[in-house]
Design an enzyme around this catalytic site. Structure first.
Site, PDB file in Angstrom:
ATOM      1  N   VAL A  31     -10.851  -1.316 -22.614  1.00 51.11           N
ATOM      2  CA  VAL A  31     -10.677  -2.557 -23.378  1.00 51.11           C
ATOM      3  C   VAL A  31      -9.710  -2.334 -24.527  1.00 51.11           C
ATOM      4  O   VAL A  31      -9.922  -1.456 -25.378  1.00 51.11           O
ATOM      5  CB  VAL A  31     -12.023  -3.055 -23.953  1.00 51.11           C
ATOM      6  N   GLY A  48       7.063  -3.026 -17.813  1.00 52.59           N
ATOM      7  CA  GLY A  48       5.879  -2.237 -17.444  1.00 52.59           C
ATOM      8  C   GLY A  48       4.603  -2.661 -18.154  1.00 52.59           C
ATOM      9  O   GLY A  48       3.612  -1.939 -18.141  1.00 52.59           O
ATOM     10  N   LYS A 106     -12.149  -7.512 -19.615  1.00 49.58           N
ATOM     11  CA  LYS A 106     -12.329  -6.888 -20.940  1.00 49.58           C
ATOM     12  C   LYS A 106     -13.366  -7.652 -21.770  1.00 49.58           C
ATOM     13  O   LYS A 106     -14.180  -7.043 -22.468  1.00 49.58           O
ATOM     14  CB  LYS A 106     -10.980  -6.832 -21.663  1.00 49.58           C
ATOM     15  N   THR A 153       0.671   6.131 -15.434  1.00 46.93           N
ATOM     16  CA  THR A 153       0.956   5.899 -16.847  1.00 46.93           C
ATOM     17  C   THR A 153      -0.142   6.468 -17.754  1.00 46.93           C
ATOM     18  O   THR A 153       0.129   7.303 -18.627  1.00 46.93           O
ATOM     19  CB  THR A 153       1.093   4.380 -17.103  1.00 46.93           C
TER      20      THR A 153
END
Ligand code: HSE
Length: 443
Positions: free
Chosen positions: A142, A197, A215, A25
């Protein structure tokens, strides 16, 4: 050692050569942006960026890779002397760590979107990069397309960051928004998030807060100039939340959001990820669906908020490409690099254990509906100096002879709240476990 792009005899600077590892992706989003924006990138940079090699287990039909050297062995890219910047888009821990360390060892700069890698192995990776004189950039790790790392490192460099709080997992935020708006069950919405997704390969990373903790660890290191302390980050997910709690919170004027919170206190730093009640009028309460947002309180600037898509091919690719451009500019001017965790020297701030944190609390107590129950509850709370701020008890609807008593408390030390909850749960009048959600006005 710095890998420099050699200049040809003409005045035109040589292209910067990029190798992409992983064409899933984010890898495909990155590749397509580099291809589509080639002209604008060249104008911004004054030189071209060329994808020279791709290391991927399989082709991706979303990318036209005609004419590009493709290898099935990603380590070929790390060793390729013709690559200046390796873009790590394979995800995961062990192979990604080995790949990045190999690339660094071969004098390559690295761009990654891998939050797990940076949060858990970043200290080792940055030390290796510094020794080799190369840069490891990770804006995309992040909050996807939101330039939060750049903001913390550069835009807010004049500030002492006092605290930051973020909705930094899109899957979790999507699930909570659907539960609140449509009364849907947690499991049902999670299945939809996976089908769409949004979720990680292992969705427990999303729903148990691990992804958000990765993160938060990275943001806190940049905000406070401290090493990455993932192992000290308190982490609680959203899988135990029920529509009851979401509705009660709303009735009391609050929303439940899954937040990562980092707060500097005199005694250390709070690093915590957990569901949190925030006031309805708080700007973060309006962040719904898969969107991410981070609120930062700086001593000079006050509050600033950063909002945008926290995942997806091109939003995340946008952050990756920005890092590639930054590094491309640094290749001929390496001394201009911003330190990887924003400060040239790390502070030794300790991370406070969750027991030492003070917040407000939401409590839902399932109690037998008979005289004296409220006295029992308030006596135990008062023994631990816990001050009730709001209270609801509705007519009994449950058939088990019990009623829900819901309350908000003023700020309380977590250790005191734990003891009070344990004592209440032992009482015959209290049935099952007490639901406890922390409350933070974020002021
Ligand atoms: N699973 C992550 C999320 C993707 O839902 O936010 C981006 O890190």
């Amino acid at each position: 050692m710095h890998l420099k792009a050699s200049s040809p005899k003409s005045n035109k600077p040589a292209p910067i050569k990029v190798g992409i590892c992983g064409l899933g992706t984010v890898g495909s989003g990155t590749f397509n942006i580099l291809q589509r924006q080639a002209d604008v990138i060249t104008r911004r940079l004054g030189r071209t960026i060329e994808v020279t090699q791709i290391g991927a287990r399989r082709d991706n039909p979303a990318c036209d890779t005609t004419g590009i050297n493709i290898t099935r062995d990603i380590f070929d890219v790390a060793r390729n002397p013709d690559v200046h910047i390796l873009v790590e888009m394979i995800g995961g821990y062990d192979t990604a760590r080995e790949l990045v360390l190999t690339a660094i060892d071969h004098g390559k700069h690295v761009v990654t979107a891998n939050k797990a890698l940076i949060a858990e192995h970043g200290n080792e990776i940055f030390a290796a990069a510094e020794a080799k004189g190369v840069v490891v950039a990770y804006e995309a790790a992040v909050a996807g397309g939101i330039p939060i790392i750049k903001s913390l490192r550069e835009g807010l460099a004049a500030n002492q960051v006092e605290w930051l709080a973020g909705i930094i997992n899109g899957t979790g935020n999507f699930i909570l928004s659907e539960m609140r708006d449509k009364g849907r069950d947690f499991g049902d919405v999670l299945k939809e998030a996976q089908a769409l997704g949004y979720a990680e390969a292992d969705p427990t990373f999303d729903v148990e807060g691990i992804d958000a903790a990765h993160k938060l660890t990275i943001m806190a290191a940049n905000a406070f100039g401290m090493p990455l302390r993932f192992d000290h980050t308190y982490t609680e997910g959203i899988s135990q939340l029920t529509p009851h709690d979401i509705n009660y919170a709303r009735d009391l004027g609050y929303q439940i959001k899954h937040l990562g919170i980092a707060r500097r206190r005199d005694s250390g730093v709070e690093l915590r990820v957990h569901p949190t009640l925030i006031p309805q009028q708080q700007p973060l309460a309006a962040v719904d669906g898969v969107m991410n947002a981070v609120l930062v309180q700086g001593d000079a600037v006050g509050q600033t908020m950063y909002y945008g898509a926290g995942a997806g091919a091109e939003p995340t690719g946008s952050a990756v490409v920005a890092d590639i451009l930054d590094i491309a500019r640094l290749i001929d001017h390496p001394t201009a690099a911003v330190p990887p965790l924003s400060f040239a020297s790390a502070s030794d701030l300790n991370v406070l254990p969750i027991d030492a944190v003070e917040t407000g609390y939401y409590l839902r107590i399932h109690a037998k509906d008979h005289p004296g129950v409220m006295t029992t509850i308030t006596r135990i709370l008062s023994n631990y100096h816990i001050n009730i701020d709001a209270l609801i008890q509705r007519e009994r609807r449950d058939t088990d002879g019990c009623a829900d008593i819901v309350m908000l408390t003023h700020k309380t030390l977590e250790a005191d709240m734990n003891t009070a909850i344990a004592e209440m749960e032992q009482h015959d009048d209290i049935v099952g476990s007490i639901t406890r959600i922390r409350l933070d006005p974020l002021g």
